[in-house]
Design a protein around this motif. Sequence first.
Motif: not given
Length: 155
Positions: A138-150
């Motif tokens: 869980s949390g805010v991550h940078e995945i593949g250049g996109v900021t994603v909140t899980l």
Amino acid sequence: MTDPQTPDVPAPHDYNQPPAPPAYNTTPPANQPAYGQQAYSAAPPAPYGAPGNPTIPGKTMGIVAFILSFFVQLVALILGIVALVQSRKAGYPNGWALAAIIISSVLLVIGIIVGIFLFIAFGAAAAEYARLCAEFGSGVHEIGGVTVTLTCPSS
């Protein structure tokens, strides 16, 4: 009346009396009906005990099935089949029921195919979300250049 001395001058009118209506021939010719009358006789009445307008069994149900075939395909398919069987037993064609059966069958198959594709797409999305939760948590991550909140379920 005209004056015998001056035959070209008509006699003056008496304005106290209304003019006489013109004499028209009001009787129609022998081969034509009088104005306002029909030239043909009325249809004979139905025999005793026979309905005046025979109803086709299943026709109303076929129309209802046709309308429902655009909205509730399974119900329309069942009603269309019942209506067609009723009409065929009585010896009448029922185009409404046949159209309802065809339309509802086609739309039902298309709906099932679309449902399968949506199930596969949502399943793949859920699997990818579960993989990302397992990998990143869980949390805010940078995945593949996109900021994603899980927001992963706690385990």
